[in-house]
Each structure stands twice: as C-alpha cells, then as structure tokens.
Design a protein around this motif. Structure first.
Motif, PDB file in Angstrom:
ATOM      1  N   THR A 192       0.827  -1.202   0.000  1.00 54.43           N
ATOM      2  CA  THR A 192       0.000   0.000   0.000  1.00 54.43           C
ATOM      3  C   THR A 192       0.862   1.252   0.000  1.00 54.43           C
ATOM      4  OG1 THR A 192      -1.650  -1.228   1.274  1.00 54.43           O
ATOM      5  CG2 THR A 192      -1.912   1.158   1.156  1.00 54.43           C
ATOM      6  N   TYR A 193       1.920   1.258   0.790  1.00 57.97           N
ATOM      7  CA  TYR A 193       2.867   2.378   0.775  1.00 57.97           C
ATOM      8  C   TYR A 193       3.465   2.550  -0.622  1.00 57.97           C
ATOM      9  CZ  TYR A 193       3.475   3.998   5.626  1.00 57.97           C
ATOM     10  OH  TYR A 193       3.305   4.599   6.861  1.00 57.97           O
ATOM     11  N   ALA A 194       3.813   1.439  -1.260  1.00 55.83           N
ATOM     12  CA  ALA A 194       4.430   1.503  -2.586  1.00 55.83           C
ATOM     13  C   ALA A 194       3.492   2.168  -3.589  1.00 55.83           C
ATOM     14  CB  ALA A 194       4.800   0.096  -3.057  1.00 55.83           C
ATOM     15  N   VAL A 195       2.221   1.778  -3.571  1.00 53.77           N
ATOM     16  CA  VAL A 195       1.241   2.355  -4.496  1.00 53.77           C
ATOM     17  C   VAL A 195       1.011   3.837  -4.193  1.00 53.77           C
ATOM     18  CG1 VAL A 195      -1.174   2.254  -5.212  1.00 53.77           C
ATOM     19  CG2 VAL A 195       0.111   0.151  -4.900  1.00 53.77           C
ATOM     20  N   LYS A 198       5.169   2.927 -14.370  1.00 54.10           N
ATOM     21  CA  LYS A 198       6.254   1.977 -14.588  1.00 54.10           C
ATOM     22  C   LYS A 198       7.168   1.856 -13.369  1.00 54.10           C
ATOM     23  CE  LYS A 198       6.399   2.546 -19.609  1.00 54.10           C
ATOM     24  NZ  LYS A 198       7.224   2.923 -20.782  1.00 54.10           N
ATOM     25  N   GLU A 199       7.225   2.906 -12.565  1.00 57.54           N
ATOM     26  CA  GLU A 199       8.045   2.841 -11.348  1.00 57.54           C
ATOM     27  C   GLU A 199       7.584   1.705 -10.444  1.00 57.54           C
ATOM     28  OE1 GLU A 199       9.284   7.486 -10.451  1.00 57.54           O
ATOM     29  OE2 GLU A 199       7.411   6.692  -9.661  1.00 57.54           O
ATOM     30  N   LEU A 200       6.287   1.456 -10.447  1.00 56.57           N
ATOM     31  CA  LEU A 200       5.702   0.523  -9.488  1.00 56.57           C
ATOM     32  C   LEU A 200       6.224  -0.899  -9.681  1.00 56.57           C
ATOM     33  CD1 LEU A 200       3.817   0.973  -7.160  1.00 56.57           C
ATOM     34  CD2 LEU A 200       1.889   0.400  -8.625  1.00 56.57           C
ATOM     35  N   ASN A 201       6.396  -1.324 -10.934  1.00 61.63           N
ATOM     36  CA  ASN A 201       6.910  -2.668 -11.195  1.00 61.63           C
ATOM     37  C   ASN A 201       8.294  -2.852 -10.585  1.00 61.63           C
ATOM     38  OD1 ASN A 201       4.638  -3.454 -12.688  1.00 61.63           O
ATOM     39  ND2 ASN A 201       5.443  -2.494 -14.533  1.00 61.63           N
ATOM     40  N   LEU A 202       9.149  -1.842 -10.763  1.00 60.15           N
ATOM     41  CA  LEU A 202      10.493  -1.905 -10.198  1.00 60.15           C
ATOM     42  C   LEU A 202      10.446  -1.915  -8.674  1.00 60.15           C
ATOM     43  CD1 LEU A 202      13.573  -1.821 -10.461  1.00 60.15           C
ATOM     44  CD2 LEU A 202      13.412   0.676 -10.604  1.00 60.15           C
ATOM     45  N   VAL A 203       9.559  -1.117  -8.102  1.00 56.83           N
ATOM     46  CA  VAL A 203       9.452  -1.041  -6.642  1.00 56.83           C
ATOM     47  C   VAL A 203       9.012  -2.384  -6.064  1.00 56.83           C
ATOM     48  CG1 VAL A 203       8.129  -0.012  -4.744  1.00 56.83           C
ATOM     49  CG2 VAL A 203       9.044   1.430  -6.565  1.00 56.83           C
ATOM     50  N   PHE A 204       7.999  -3.001  -6.668  1.00 63.00           N
ATOM     51  CA  PHE A 204       7.557  -4.315  -6.195  1.00 63.00           C
ATOM     52  C   PHE A 204       8.672  -5.345  -6.323  1.00 63.00           C
ATOM     53  CE2 PHE A 204       2.938  -3.074  -7.021  1.00 63.00           C
ATOM     54  CZ  PHE A 204       2.669  -2.924  -5.678  1.00 63.00           C
ATOM     55  N   GLY A 205       9.423  -5.279  -7.424  1.00 66.27           N
ATOM     56  CA  GLY A 205      10.545  -6.201  -7.610  1.00 66.27           C
ATOM     57  C   GLY A 205      11.617  -6.020  -6.543  1.00 66.27           C
ATOM     58  N   LEU A 206      11.918  -4.767  -6.216  1.00 68.34           N
ATOM     59  CA  LEU A 206      12.933  -4.492  -5.189  1.00 68.34           C
ATOM     60  C   LEU A 206      12.458  -4.947  -3.811  1.00 68.34           C
ATOM     61  CD1 LEU A 206      14.147  -0.956  -6.324  1.00 68.34           C
ATOM     62  CD2 LEU A 206      15.431  -3.099  -6.439  1.00 68.34           C
TER      63      LEU A 206
END
Length: 510
Positions: free
Chosen positions: A164-167, A173-181
């Motif tokens: 939820t913080y990530a979203v 496109k940033e979100l895919n990288l953030v979830f991966g990290l």
C-alpha cells in the motif's frame, strides 16, 4: 496547493495565501524556504529514502519467518521435540492468515489507516518473536507456538501495508520496479537468516559454555533485533508519509481492496484451477525448505554451514531473477506455458533430490529458477479471469487457501518424516507437484475451449485491449451524442412557459 507552495517553493505569494487561509479560519504555518532535495517529497533523493525504508519494512519479518529452518537441529535437540512438532511452528504462523488475508486491507483502509496499521502490524511481529524466544528460554514449547501465532498475525498484513505504501508513493512503470525491489529485499532477509543464525547460535554457545534452551532463546532474541529495526523503519516511514501528506496535500494511501465473500460463488472454473496450482505448488516448496537443512546433512553428508547455504539458494536466486522473469512474462505473455515450465522443472528437481545422489546444487538451482518463474506467471493470471471489482476477494481467497494448505502440509510433512523418512517425504512433495501439473494441463484445455486469454501473447493482448478501448470510446461518443439530441428535443424555457409555470405554482399554494 497553497501549503505546497509555501513549504516547498517559498513563493512570494505565500504571505497573501496565508492571510486568505487565516480569514477562512484555517491554521497555516509561516512561509518556509525551499527544501533540500533529500527533504522534498517530490524529489528523487527523498523518494529513494522512502523506497529504502519500504524495502527494510519487511526485512525483519522475512528474516525471522525462517528462523526455525535455520535452527532445525538446535530446536529439535534443545526443546526435545519431533519433526511434526517442529513443523507446527510453521503451521501456527499460517493459521491466523487463513482469516486475516481477507481483512488485512480492510483494517488498513477503514480501521487503522496505512501509517498506524503498519506500526501495529510491526509491533505484532516484534512481540511474536519475543514470545517465541521466551518460549525457548523458559523451555516451554507451547509458548513458542503461541509466539509464532502472534508473529503470523502481523507478518502477512505487514506485507499488505508495504504494498500500500508503494502504491501511494510510486506510480506507473516505477511501481513494477518497486515491487521487484521489495520482493528481492524479502528474499535477502530469508537468505541472511539461513546463513547467519547457525553461526549466532555457535557464538552464544561459546559465550555460555553449553547448549540448551537458554542458548536457543538468546539466539532467537538476537535474531529479533531485525524486527526492531523494521519497526523503526515503520515509525520513520509513518512520519515521512504524514509530512508529505501535509506538504503535498495528498490523501493517505489505501489498499483499494473490496472484499465480498459472496463473490466466491461467481468464481470461474479456471480461477479454481489457479487456486489448486497455487496450493499444491507452494506446499512442495516452503515445507521442503523448512526441513531442507537436515535433509542435506543426512543424505549428502554436508556440513551445517554447507547445508544452510544450499537450502537458501532458492531465495538467493529469487532475489535477482524475480524482476527479470516478471519483465520476460510481461513482454511475451503465454502465462500458462510459463507456469507449465515452472511446475515441470520443480517436479524434476524433487525427483533428482529423491532418487539420485547427483550434486544437489543442480536440483536446488533449478528449483530456485522455477519458483521465481511461477510467481511471476501465476499470480497475474487472476486478474485475467476475474472482474476488477472482485480482485480483492480473489487474491484474498487465494492467499487464504494457500496458508491453509501450508499449515496442513507442514504438519503432514513432519509426521511423514518421523514415521517414514526423507525418501517418502520427497515422494509426497513430488505427488503435490504432480497434482499441480494436472491442474495446469486442465487449465490449458479449459482456457482453450472457453476462448480465454490466459495463454495469449502479450502482443495479441495489447492489440485486443486497444480495440476494446476504441469501442469504449465510440460507445461513450454515441452516448454523449444521444444526450445532445435529446436535449435539443426538449421544449425551451421561454418567457411564456416560465410565466405559466409561475402562475401554476401560485395556484398550488392557494
């Protein structure tokens, strides 16, 4: 945006805007000078700081989740328990999440809010680890079970809060990288645990001069420091998010989940097959890792350190490969084919471990690759077979039955190992993967016969999405045109009609 301009830009008009807000009864801070990049919520350095805190938010939870696996020999010896009782430590973690997977998002959205919710879940993780360690110190195994139960209450819900913080902070496109990290950091936490907890136990043993419950308890307490570290990250992150909310006038992040248990009756057969694949596959991975260290020591005569290293290779491979496989599946599509490849590779890995004495590094590396690939291909398929308004229920149900399956399989695996040994245990895990394989094949044919899109290429799916978007735009244009035509047919409110309407009202009042 007046506050934003005053706090971040220090504009000359800040004073005037402040006076206007004061006239409206609002309380405004005085004009602030421009903030350094690391303190500005809109600038990259500050967002990178937030990203680091998000990644470390779940580090302690994932580190301590596999504490039992890293210390299997020590736990069974010091606490004098059999394998079934040992595996119950994993079952007790899963039991609360059979229910909480449905309500974690609700609690964050409607009850606690993202900031307070994250802190509360982090506290549950810390308290659970402390109870777990106290159970060992007091030589009370049932207390260790209760500690894992409390730990489980916070663990899975903390992952929801992390997403939820990530979203809330990252988009597009940033979100895919953030979830991966975030996933990579979680795997790093598991890897570090596998390779360091045995060493910590040895150092505590050297300090105390003996083995036993006290040594085990102190070791687990030291491991709990990572949970305190994650709680500290949660507190700092809450402060920064609150500060950004004030400076940028943005809303507090929400999960957006909508849980309706009545939606379950509308789930398609394809979705139920995806659930079966999920439960049967992960039942052959996580419980195996929980028992893997002693397996490698007894069958392959590895040292304790070597066994810990090979048992953690699944997580080591998953850390870098999950983002890579995610990108690959996004580019190529064909999700069912990728899931099929992952399940077959996992089956081959378990067969190699069960019936050969080949170097187990080969089988475990294959298992790590397959595990990473399946996660990237399986979970997105839910969104292809479920309407958007049912996604929260579908994912909640999927996580719920996954935890239920893991709890039951963990206890069953321990009982099989106590009574039949590792060969039968590997046959059992292979059978679970075979069930998953049957479900994948069924899903392929069901999808083909019903004209589903689970196995479309990414190019075809993109083309059809464009067509659907064009049709939606055309329908919207026609709707607006019809509204305009109807408006033209309505009688105009000229002076004569207005006069009659006024006189009729006067008559009605008499």
């Amino acid at each position: 945006m007046a506050e934003d301009e005053r706090a971040l830009l220090g504009s000359a008009a800040a004073g005037e805007e402040e006076e206007e807000e004061e006239e409206d009864g609002g309380r405004s801070p005085g004009p602030l000078r421009a903030l350094p990049a690391v303190c500005d919520p809109r600038r990259l350095p500050h967002r990178l700081l937030v990203l680091a805190l998000m990644c470390f938010l779940g580090f302690g939870s994932y580190f301590c989740y596999d504490n039992p696996a890293a210390l299997q020999t020590q736990v069974q010896r010091d606490m004098k328990v059999n394998t079934a009782q040992f595996m119950a430590l994993y079952a007790w973690y899963s039991w609360p999440n059979v229910v909480l997977c449905f309500f974690g998002g609700f609690l964050i959205d409607r009850v606690f809010g993202i900031r307070l919710g994250t802190i509360i879940f982090s506290i549950f993780v810390c308290v659970g680890q402390v109870i777990f360690a106290l159970g060992a110190l007091l030589n009370t195994f049932w207390l260790m079970d209760m500690g894992r139960f409390v730990f489980g209450i916070g663990g899975e819900s903390l992952a929801v809060a992390q997403n939820t913080y990530a979203v809330s902070w990252f988009k597009g496109k940033e979100l895919n990288l953030v979830f991966g990290l975030q996933l990579s950091m979680a795997r790093i936490g598991s890897t570090v645990n596998m390779n360091i907890m045995g060493w910590i136990y040895s150092r505590v043993q050297d300090l105390l001069g003996y083995t036993g419950p006290s040594t085990l308890g102190l070791t687990l307490m030291i491991g709990g420091i990572t949970c305190l570290f994650s709680l500290t990250c949660a507190l700092i992150l809450a402060y920064l998010d609150k500060r950004a909310e004030k400076l940028l006038c943005k809303e507090q992040g929400k999960t957006g989940e909508v849980i309706k248990l009545t939606d379950v009756k509308d789930f398609s057969f394809s979705l139920w097959l995806i659930f079966v694949i999920c439960v049967c596959y992960y039942a052959a991975v996580f419980p195996f890792i929980g028992l893997g260290k002693v397996f490698f020591i007894e069958k392959f005569r590895f040292s304790s350190q070597e066994a810990s290293a090979i048992n953690s290779i699944v997580y080591i491979i998953s850390a870098p490969m999950s983002p890579v496989f995610g990108l690959l599946v996004d580019k190529l599509g064909k999700n069912i084919i990728w899931v099929l490849c992952a399940v077959i590779t996992t089956l081959a890995s378990h067969i190699m471990l069960a019936f050969t004495f080949w170097n187990p590094w080969i089988a475990m590396c294959l298992l790590g690759l397959a595990y990473s690939l399946l996660a990237c291909a399986l979970w997105p398929m839910v969104a292809f077979v479920v309407p958007e308004h049912q996604l929260g229920t579908a994912y909640g149900f999927m996580q719920s039955i996954q935890n239920l399956g893991l709890a039951i399989i963990a206890i069953a695996a321990g009982m099989i190992l106590d009574t039949r040994g590792y060969l039968f245990l590997e046959v059992f895990f292979s059978a679970c993967v075979c069930l998953s394989l049957v479900a994948v094949v069924m899903l392929y044919f069901v999808n083909h016969l019903t004209g589903g899109d689970l196995n479309w290429s990414a190019k075809k799916r993109e083309e059809l999405q464009k067509v659907a978007a064009t049709e939606a735009e055309e329908q919207e244009r026609l709707r607006r045109q019809n509204e305009d035509d109807l408006a033209k047919l309505r009688p105009k409110a000229d002076e004569f009609s207005l006069r009659n309407k006024y006189l009729s009202k006067l008559g009605a009042q008499k």
